[in-house]
Design a protein around this motif. Sequence first.
Motif, PDB file in Angstrom:
ATOM      1  N   PRO A   1       0.817  -1.152   0.065  1.00  8.30           N
ATOM      2  CA  PRO A   1       0.079   0.177   0.025  1.00  8.30           C
ATOM      3  C   PRO A   1       0.855   1.053  -0.003  1.00  8.30           C
ATOM      4  O   PRO A   1       2.009   1.437   0.636  1.00  8.30           O
ATOM      5  CB  PRO A   1      -0.955  -0.098   1.202  1.00  8.30           C
ATOM      6  CG  PRO A   1      -0.792  -1.505   1.718  1.00  8.30           C
ATOM      7  CD  PRO A   1       0.537  -2.125   1.011  1.00  8.30           C
ATOM      8  N   GLY A   2       0.487   2.239  -0.614  1.00  2.88           N
ATOM      9  CA  GLY A   2       1.292   3.391  -0.519  1.00  2.88           C
ATOM     10  C   GLY A   2       1.451   4.124  -2.037  1.00  2.88           C
ATOM     11  O   GLY A   2       0.729   3.317  -3.005  1.00  2.88           O
ATOM     12  N   ASN A   3       2.051   4.952  -2.277  1.00  7.02           N
ATOM     13  CA  ASN A   3       2.002   5.869  -3.473  1.00  7.02           C
ATOM     14  C   ASN A   3       3.456   5.682  -4.155  1.00  7.02           C
ATOM     15  O   ASN A   3       3.623   6.447  -4.891  1.00  7.02           O
ATOM     16  CB  ASN A   3       1.624   7.001  -3.549  1.00  7.02           C
ATOM     17  CG  ASN A   3      -0.049   6.869  -3.361  1.00  7.02           C
ATOM     18  OD1 ASN A   3      -0.730   6.453  -4.442  1.00  7.02           O
ATOM     19  ND2 ASN A   3      -0.583   7.277  -2.264  1.00  7.02           N
TER      20      ASN A   3
ATOM     21  N   GLY B   1      -7.957   3.666   0.895  1.00  6.08           N
ATOM     22  CA  GLY B   1      -7.207   2.966   1.909  1.00  6.08           C
ATOM     23  C   GLY B   1      -7.604   1.905   2.661  1.00  6.08           C
ATOM     24  O   GLY B   1      -8.932   1.695   2.496  1.00  6.08           O
TER      25      GLY B   1
ATOM     26  N   LYS C   1      -4.772   5.521   8.620  1.00  6.37           N
ATOM     27  CA  LYS C   1      -5.142   5.811   7.398  1.00  6.37           C
ATOM     28  C   LYS C   1      -6.534   6.694   7.799  1.00  6.37           C
ATOM     29  O   LYS C   1      -7.220   7.359   7.103  1.00  6.37           O
ATOM     30  CB  LYS C   1      -5.845   4.659   6.719  1.00  6.37           C
ATOM     31  CG  LYS C   1      -4.559   3.909   6.277  1.00  6.37           C
ATOM     32  CD  LYS C   1      -3.662   4.668   5.189  1.00  6.37           C
ATOM     33  CE  LYS C   1      -2.686   3.801   4.468  1.00  6.37           C
ATOM     34  NZ  LYS C   1      -1.663   4.593   3.875  1.00  6.37           N
TER      35      LYS C   1
ATOM     36  N   ILE D   1      -9.498   5.645   7.997  1.00 12.94           N
ATOM     37  CA  ILE D   1     -10.767   4.934   7.343  1.00 12.94           C
ATOM     38  C   ILE D   1     -11.777   4.630   8.290  1.00 12.94           C
ATOM     39  O   ILE D   1     -13.042   4.824   8.269  1.00 12.94           O
ATOM     40  CB  ILE D   1     -10.391   3.982   6.292  1.00 12.94           C
ATOM     41  CG1 ILE D   1      -9.444   4.462   5.251  1.00 12.94           C
ATOM     42  CG2 ILE D   1     -11.809   3.179   5.736  1.00 12.94           C
ATOM     43  CD1 ILE D   1     -10.168   5.460   4.403  1.00 12.94           C
TER      44      ILE D   1
ATOM     45  N   GLY E   1      -9.807  -0.370  -2.101  1.00 11.74           N
ATOM     46  CA  GLY E   1      -8.787  -0.922  -1.276  1.00 11.74           C
ATOM     47  C   GLY E   1      -9.490  -2.228  -0.760  1.00 11.74           C
ATOM     48  O   GLY E   1      -9.112  -3.276  -1.103  1.00 11.74           O
TER      49      GLY E   1
ATOM     50  N   HIS F   1     -10.081  12.249   2.690  1.00 15.18           N
ATOM     51  CA  HIS F   1      -8.820  11.698   2.686  1.00 15.18           C
ATOM     52  C   HIS F   1      -8.514  12.166   4.293  1.00 15.18           C
ATOM     53  O   HIS F   1      -7.771  13.016   4.548  1.00 15.18           O
ATOM     54  CB  HIS F   1      -7.613  12.285   1.953  1.00 15.18           C
ATOM     55  CG  HIS F   1      -6.388  11.681   2.004  1.00 15.18           C
ATOM     56  ND1 HIS F   1      -6.293  10.517   1.043  1.00 15.18           N
ATOM     57  CD2 HIS F   1      -5.263  12.067   1.904  1.00 15.18           C
ATOM     58  CE1 HIS F   1      -5.097   9.965   1.056  1.00 15.18           C
ATOM     59  NE2 HIS F   1      -4.414  11.163   1.663  1.00 15.18           N
TER      60      HIS F   1
ATOM     61  N   ASN G   1      -6.465  10.637   6.602  1.00 20.73           N
ATOM     62  CA  ASN G   1      -5.300  10.145   7.113  1.00 20.73           C
ATOM     63  C   ASN G   1      -4.706  10.840   8.147  1.00 20.73           C
ATOM     64  O   ASN G   1      -4.648  11.995   8.124  1.00 20.73           O
ATOM     65  CB  ASN G   1      -4.256   9.952   5.788  1.00 20.73           C
ATOM     66  CG  ASN G   1      -4.317   9.067   5.001  1.00 20.73           C
ATOM     67  OD1 ASN G   1      -5.605   8.744   4.457  1.00 20.73           O
ATOM     68  ND2 ASN G   1      -3.497   8.288   4.196  1.00 20.73           N
TER      69      ASN G   1
ATOM     70  N   GLU H   1       0.874  11.738   6.693  1.00 27.24           N
ATOM     71  CA  GLU H   1       0.907  11.703   5.446  1.00 27.24           C
ATOM     72  C   GLU H   1       2.041  12.425   5.155  1.00 27.24           C
ATOM     73  O   GLU H   1       2.327  13.452   5.807  1.00 27.24           O
ATOM     74  CB  GLU H   1      -0.349  12.301   4.658  1.00 27.24           C
ATOM     75  CG  GLU H   1      -0.277  12.194   3.236  1.00 27.24           C
ATOM     76  CD  GLU H   1      -0.447  10.938   2.588  1.00 27.24           C
ATOM     77  OE1 GLU H   1       0.593  10.184   2.489  1.00 27.24           O
ATOM     78  OE2 GLU H   1      -1.429  10.367   2.632  1.00 27.24           O
TER      79      GLU H   1
END
Length: 376
Positions: free
Chosen positions: A16-18, A207, A213, A215, A235, A280, A282, A285
């Motif tokens: 997971p992640g960018n 996420g 996160k 979420i 996700g 978002h 999170n 970050e």
Amino acid sequence: MTTLRVIIDEMLSTAPGNVNTYTEELTRALIATAPRNCYVEAFVSASTEPEYELINERLPGLAALHKSALAGREVKAAWQHGFTRLPGHGMVHAPSLLAPLSRHDRLNSADQVIVTVHDTVAWSHPELLPPRVVSWHRAMLKRATRFADAVVAPSHAVADQLGEIADLGDRVRVISGAANSRIVPPADADVRASRLDLPNRYILAIGGLEAGKGIDQLVRSMSKIGTGEPLLIVGPTADDSSLAAAIVDAGLDEGRVRGLGLLSDADLAVVMERATVFAHPNLEEGFGMPMLDAFSLGIPVVHSDAPAMVELSAGGGIVVERGDSALYPERLADAIRSILDDRQLAVRLGYSGSDRANAFSWRSSAEKVWQLHADL
């Protein structure tokens, strides 16, 4: 001839992640912006033939692809302890902390190594990561402190945090990323939307349910939003046990929250473009690329007050204070509801987000990386 060797292992990562997207996008832009008589080569740990083909397909113009005999885990362990180097001499750019960091003579041999630190979670909130991940990041930053010629941070927030945990002096340079260039609505968007069973109005998030996160807090916020729009999450799958537990814990009716699983770039573009609100939440970050993707599509964004996201947004979205975690869901709900109830606000945020996204480009990021190597 000048050669820049880029470590692209993260491009193939399924974690997971960018960082995987960042690695691919930046490397492609480095190839496109290479100065005269400068070439980009790539290094990757031992991979499969389909993965090598994917690299060549997505990174056209690579001067060479160096394939290690060691698997990814072995490369990570070797570089953590200072073993093995890349063949040849010259410039090395690592889009993460994964780099061959050891003593070198930058002045006489033109060897230089630049690494990238995307966030400082391993130091600020180690409980959010597996212990082995925390240990590896801390060990690699120690090596970077000793041997890296420069360290790239994606935001001033991360740069400031780095200054508090490592003695890097003036070696830190802020070079941001940009939106994912592959998140573009396809021609068959209506067909994909029908297949995905997208409602007319919905709240979107990306996420998993892992700590940090936010979420789980976002799911709880849905009980306080009485307008009926469902929450779709990219996700987790529809039958994800952690998501199911969060839904039950929030006391939500069936169908109010739905996991979409992992999506292709085209499907994700459709889901993002048609969202009424992108959330978002999170708690930590380093940059916030999904938020920037939403901005680029003109979607109103609600995000936490994590410093890097406030910096990225610059007023383009609605900021929600994290503060007391027990009250965070209620604050998220208030922010989301303000967009759902006010069409003019939603339109205004869509325009401001688009303007903010236009301030970032991979070409600009690549040019700054080339300039940083030239400055060294």
